[in-house]
Design a protein around this motif. Structure first.
Motif, mmCIF file in Angstrom:
data_model
loop_
_atom_site.group_PDB
_atom_site.id
_atom_site.type_symbol
_atom_site.label_atom_id
_atom_site.label_comp_id
_atom_site.label_asym_id
_atom_site.label_seq_id
_atom_site.Cartn_x
_atom_site.Cartn_y
_atom_site.Cartn_z
ATOM 1 N N GLY A 38 29.871 73.168 -60.983
ATOM 2 C CA GLY A 38 31.310 72.955 -61.119
ATOM 3 C C GLY A 38 31.767 71.688 -60.412
ATOM 4 O O GLY A 38 32.615 70.942 -60.921
ATOM 5 N N TYR A 75 42.021 79.868 -52.129
ATOM 6 C CA TYR A 75 40.800 80.548 -52.567
ATOM 7 C C TYR A 75 39.791 80.628 -51.416
ATOM 8 O O TYR A 75 39.174 81.668 -51.177
ATOM 9 C CB TYR A 75 40.191 79.817 -53.765
ATOM 10 C CG TYR A 75 38.917 80.449 -54.262
ATOM 11 C CD1 TYR A 75 38.945 81.638 -54.984
ATOM 12 C CD2 TYR A 75 37.682 79.863 -54.003
ATOM 13 C CE1 TYR A 75 37.778 82.229 -55.432
ATOM 14 C CE2 TYR A 75 36.507 80.449 -54.451
ATOM 15 C CZ TYR A 75 36.564 81.626 -55.161
ATOM 16 O OH TYR A 75 35.412 82.213 -55.596
ATOM 17 N N ARG A 102 29.907 87.052 -64.681
ATOM 18 C CA ARG A 102 31.300 86.831 -64.281
ATOM 19 C C ARG A 102 31.358 86.180 -62.907
ATOM 20 O O ARG A 102 32.161 85.294 -62.655
ATOM 21 C CB ARG A 102 32.066 88.154 -64.279
ATOM 22 C CG ARG A 102 33.555 87.993 -64.041
ATOM 23 C CD ARG A 102 34.248 89.313 -64.132
ATOM 24 N NE ARG A 102 33.619 90.289 -63.264
ATOM 25 C CZ ARG A 102 34.264 91.300 -62.695
ATOM 26 N NH1 ARG A 102 35.533 91.464 -62.908
ATOM 27 N NH2 ARG A 102 33.645 92.149 -61.931
ATOM 28 N N ALA A 105 30.411 82.577 -63.279
ATOM 29 C CA ALA A 105 31.528 81.831 -63.867
ATOM 30 C C ALA A 105 32.603 81.556 -62.820
ATOM 31 O O ALA A 105 33.156 80.452 -62.758
ATOM 32 C CB ALA A 105 32.121 82.606 -65.038
ATOM 33 N N THR A 106 32.872 82.545 -61.962
ATOM 34 C CA THR A 106 33.852 82.370 -60.885
ATOM 35 C C THR A 106 33.398 81.273 -59.923
ATOM 36 O O THR A 106 34.197 80.433 -59.506
ATOM 37 C CB THR A 106 34.050 83.693 -60.116
ATOM 38 O OG1 THR A 106 34.509 84.685 -61.025
ATOM 39 C CG2 THR A 106 35.050 83.522 -58.987
ATOM 40 N N SER A 107 32.124 81.269 -59.588
ATOM 41 C CA SER A 107 31.586 80.250 -58.697
ATOM 42 C C SER A 107 31.716 78.866 -59.330
ATOM 43 O O SER A 107 32.124 77.897 -58.671
ATOM 44 C CB SER A 107 30.111 80.535 -58.376
ATOM 45 O OG SER A 107 29.996 81.700 -57.602
ATOM 46 N N PHE A 108 31.373 78.766 -60.608
ATOM 47 C CA PHE A 108 31.460 77.491 -61.324
ATOM 48 C C PHE A 108 32.893 76.967 -61.354
ATOM 49 O O PHE A 108 33.158 75.814 -61.014
ATOM 50 C CB PHE A 108 30.923 77.659 -62.748
ATOM 51 C CG PHE A 108 31.062 76.426 -63.597
ATOM 52 C CD1 PHE A 108 30.137 75.401 -63.503
ATOM 53 C CD2 PHE A 108 32.123 76.289 -64.475
ATOM 54 C CE1 PHE A 108 30.271 74.251 -64.274
ATOM 55 C CE2 PHE A 108 32.270 75.150 -65.247
ATOM 56 C CZ PHE A 108 31.339 74.124 -65.155
ATOM 57 N N ILE A 109 33.818 77.838 -61.739
ATOM 58 C CA ILE A 109 35.229 77.440 -61.847
ATOM 59 C C ILE A 109 35.792 77.059 -60.484
ATOM 60 O O ILE A 109 36.550 76.095 -60.359
ATOM 61 C CB ILE A 109 36.065 78.561 -62.503
ATOM 62 C CG1 ILE A 109 35.656 78.706 -63.971
ATOM 63 C CG2 ILE A 109 37.561 78.296 -62.377
ATOM 64 C CD1 ILE A 109 36.175 79.953 -64.649
ATOM 65 N N SER A 110 35.416 77.811 -59.439
ATOM 66 C CA SER A 110 35.936 77.493 -58.103
ATOM 67 C C SER A 110 35.445 76.132 -57.638
ATOM 68 O O SER A 110 36.206 75.365 -57.038
ATOM 69 C CB SER A 110 35.562 78.592 -57.100
ATOM 70 O OG SER A 110 34.157 78.702 -56.978
ATOM 71 N N PHE A 112 34.672 73.616 -59.610
ATOM 72 C CA PHE A 112 35.361 72.643 -60.459
ATOM 73 C C PHE A 112 36.793 72.407 -59.983
ATOM 74 O O PHE A 112 37.226 71.269 -59.803
ATOM 75 C CB PHE A 112 35.341 73.148 -61.906
ATOM 76 C CG PHE A 112 36.052 72.251 -62.876
ATOM 77 C CD1 PHE A 112 35.557 70.991 -63.168
ATOM 78 C CD2 PHE A 112 37.216 72.669 -63.511
ATOM 79 C CE1 PHE A 112 36.215 70.156 -64.068
ATOM 80 C CE2 PHE A 112 37.874 71.853 -64.407
ATOM 81 C CZ PHE A 112 37.372 70.591 -64.688
ATOM 82 N N VAL A 113 37.527 73.508 -59.773
ATOM 83 C CA VAL A 113 38.936 73.392 -59.352
ATOM 84 C C VAL A 113 39.042 72.748 -57.973
ATOM 85 O O VAL A 113 39.900 71.895 -57.735
ATOM 86 C CB VAL A 113 39.611 74.786 -59.361
ATOM 87 C CG1 VAL A 113 40.970 74.745 -58.693
ATOM 88 C CG2 VAL A 113 39.744 75.302 -60.786
#
Length: 200
Positions: A38, A75, A102, A105-110, A112-113
């Motif tokens: 991410g 976060y 899931r 995906a949460t780790s990836f998105i966090s 990235f954001v």
């Protein structure tokens, strides 16, 4: 030269390093690597914006960058508090359901954001990156080279952090020190998250 600079910046203690370390130590290497992916994607977005004129985009989206920074900080605070309250050790959490797709995906998105709200990344790509790359004369091969440098330098360093953190968590588990390390990592996350929110 760009590779050395990117590697050095990726290795510096930061919110992104703290996030990689926490996810890897609590949920396993795969989650740490997902955060790293991410972060790399966030850096690639900044490369695209730098080519388009990051300073102009940053001004136009100034409020959004601020919101992303606050969200990233909150976060991290939430992760830190959950570590403080958790009854299980670091490695015990590895086998939790968060290690599912899931959770990845949460780790990836966090990752990235968090990268999109990182002032250090914005400053680098808006100010220093053009010193290493002639943005107006980029060709396809140059772009491929830049992408490879970012993936290897930034991604490589963050993956090393993930591997080391997961191994350290296992070591601490065996030495019955997981509770202490869990509290320390939780405190670090709350501190970094609070710093991000206050600086927003």
């Amino acid at each position: 030269m760009l590779f050395a600079m990117m590697t050095a910046l990726a290795a510096l203690p930061s919110a992104s390093v703290a996030l990689v370390v926490t996810r890897a130590a609590t949920l396993g290497i795969a989650n740490g690597m997902a955060v790293a992916a991410g972060i790399v994607l966030g850096d690639l977005v900044f490369v695209a914006l730098a080519i388009l004129g990051l300073s102009v985009v940053a001004e136009a989206m100034g409020g959004l960058f601020m919101v992303l920074k606050v969200v990233g900080g909150l976060y991290l605070i939430g992760l830190g508090i959950s570590l403080w309250r958790s009854q299980g050790g670091l490695v015990a959490m590895t086998n939790s359901r968060d290690n599912s797709k899931r959770g990845l995906a949460t780790s990836f998105i966090s990752g990235f954001v968090l990268t999109l709200g990182d002032v250090k990344a914005i400053f680098f790509y808006a100010s220093l990156f053009p010193m290493f790359v002639e943005l107006s004369a980029l060709e396809v091969l140059d772009l491929v080279t830049i992408i490879a440098v970012i993936v290897l330098a930034v991604g490589g360093v963050k993956v090393l952090y993930a591997v080391f953190s997961a191994k350290a968590a296992l070591f601490l588990e065996r030495r019955k020190l997981q509770k202490t390390s869990q509290k320390a990592v939780g405190g670090l996350m709350v501190g970094v998250g609070g710093y991000l929110v206050l600086k927003a």
